[in-house]
Design a protein around this motif. Structure first.
Motif, PDB file in Angstrom:
ATOM      1  N   LEU A 163     -30.833   1.787   5.491  1.00 52.86           N
ATOM      2  CA  LEU A 163     -30.297   0.600   6.145  1.00 52.86           C
ATOM      3  C   LEU A 163     -28.966   0.252   5.497  1.00 52.86           C
ATOM      4  CD1 LEU A 163     -30.644  -1.728   8.170  1.00 52.86           C
ATOM      5  CD2 LEU A 163     -31.846  -3.001   6.367  1.00 52.86           C
ATOM      6  N   TYR A 171     -30.611  -5.248  12.279  1.00 50.65           N
ATOM      7  CA  TYR A 171     -31.976  -4.781  12.057  1.00 50.65           C
ATOM      8  C   TYR A 171     -32.969  -5.939  12.120  1.00 50.65           C
ATOM      9  CZ  TYR A 171     -36.052  -2.640   9.867  1.00 50.65           C
ATOM     10  OH  TYR A 171     -37.332  -2.178   9.607  1.00 50.65           O
ATOM     11  N   PHE A 230     -37.523  -2.393   5.776  1.00 49.18           N
ATOM     12  CA  PHE A 230     -37.027  -1.161   6.377  1.00 49.18           C
ATOM     13  C   PHE A 230     -38.077  -0.064   6.395  1.00 49.18           C
ATOM     14  CE2 PHE A 230     -34.154   2.639   6.528  1.00 49.18           C
ATOM     15  CZ  PHE A 230     -33.639   2.382   7.786  1.00 49.18           C
TER      16      PHE A 230
END
Length: 255
Positions: A163, A171, A230
């Motif tokens: 990420l 996100y 993530f």
């Protein structure tokens, strides 16, 4: 003077929302000078209006109702004035606009609902109320470009190896959107992330991982980095399937 224990503490997000509205009012005064009588009304919509504003993650959505619409050159000028007034706030400004008939511009059905139900008046020369989008209007809109664009982004994140800092905001939004999709699909309304997550927590659609959405909301509320989430990115693939199933199979959530 009341005792200190009885004084309500104002949180940072409430202070940020007040600052956002103050900036929007100052900005609209500049826009009035540029547009003159063409500008019929200017309004805060989005989280600054319906709740859940967050200094780090929220945009500042401003809706403009004009007499005949705005040219690309006029829009560029308005955006430039936002940056000139404040680089920090100007970078957050997202402009929604239309003409008096709501037949031109950028003003999707859900944002019309937000305008009708929650708009904060920044200036108003004439009050224009468009026809209210129906539940079916909202559903047709959601199952089109909004879902397709979100699903494409979700697949990209699911396949990513890391990420990037520049992608943190995107996100986190991608994690939150299934809750918002399901809420608006079932109710035809626009609301805060908080309300949407509460709704799907009480009436979870089949196969939707509500816990991940709730964790994303907590991250947003505390303005934290979403890096810790993530590792759950591949869950986005099943979130796509859950939303697609809801859109395809029927209108009712489990009771």
């Amino acid at each position: 003077m009341p005792p200190l224990s009885s004084v309500t503490q104002v949180g940072p997000n409430e202070l940020a929302r007040a600052a956002a509205i103050d900036f929007a009012r100052r900005l609209v005064r500049h826009w009035q000078e540029a547009l003159g009588t063409e500008l019929l009304g200017a309004y805060a919509i989005g989280s600054a209006a319906h709740g859940g504003f967050n200094l780090r993650y929220s945009d500042l959505d401003i809706a403009l109702v004009t007499a005949a619409g705005l040219s690309p050159q006029a829009l560029d000028r308005l955006r430039s004035e936002a940056f000139e007034l404040s680089v920090d706030w100007g970078s957050k400004v997202s402009v929604f606009w239309t003409n008096r008939h709501f037949s031109l511009g950028r003003f999707p059905p859900l944002d019309r609902i937000d305008y009708l139900d929650h708009a904060v008046v920044l200036m108003e020369r004439e009050c224009i109320k468009p026809p209210r989008p129906t539940l079916e209007d909202i559903r047709q809109y959601l199952r089109g470009a909004p879902f397709a664009n979100w699903a494409d982004g979700a697949r990209n994140f699911a396949a990513a190896e890391r990420l990037e800092p520049k992608d943190r905001k995107a996100y986190l939004r991608t994690l939150l959107y299934p809750g918002r999709f399901c809420y608006s699909w079932m109710t035809g309304l626009m609301a805060s992330n908080d309300d949407a997550v509460a709704f799907v927590n009480e009436r979870p659609p089949a196969r939707l991982t509500v816990g991940l959405i709730a964790r994303a909301l907590e991250c947003r509320q505390t303005a934290a980095d979403p890096d810790a989430l993530f590792s759950a990115r591949r869950t986005l693939l099943s979130q796509i399937d859950a939303c697609a199933s809801l859109f395809a199979e029927g209108y009712d959530l489990p009771r």
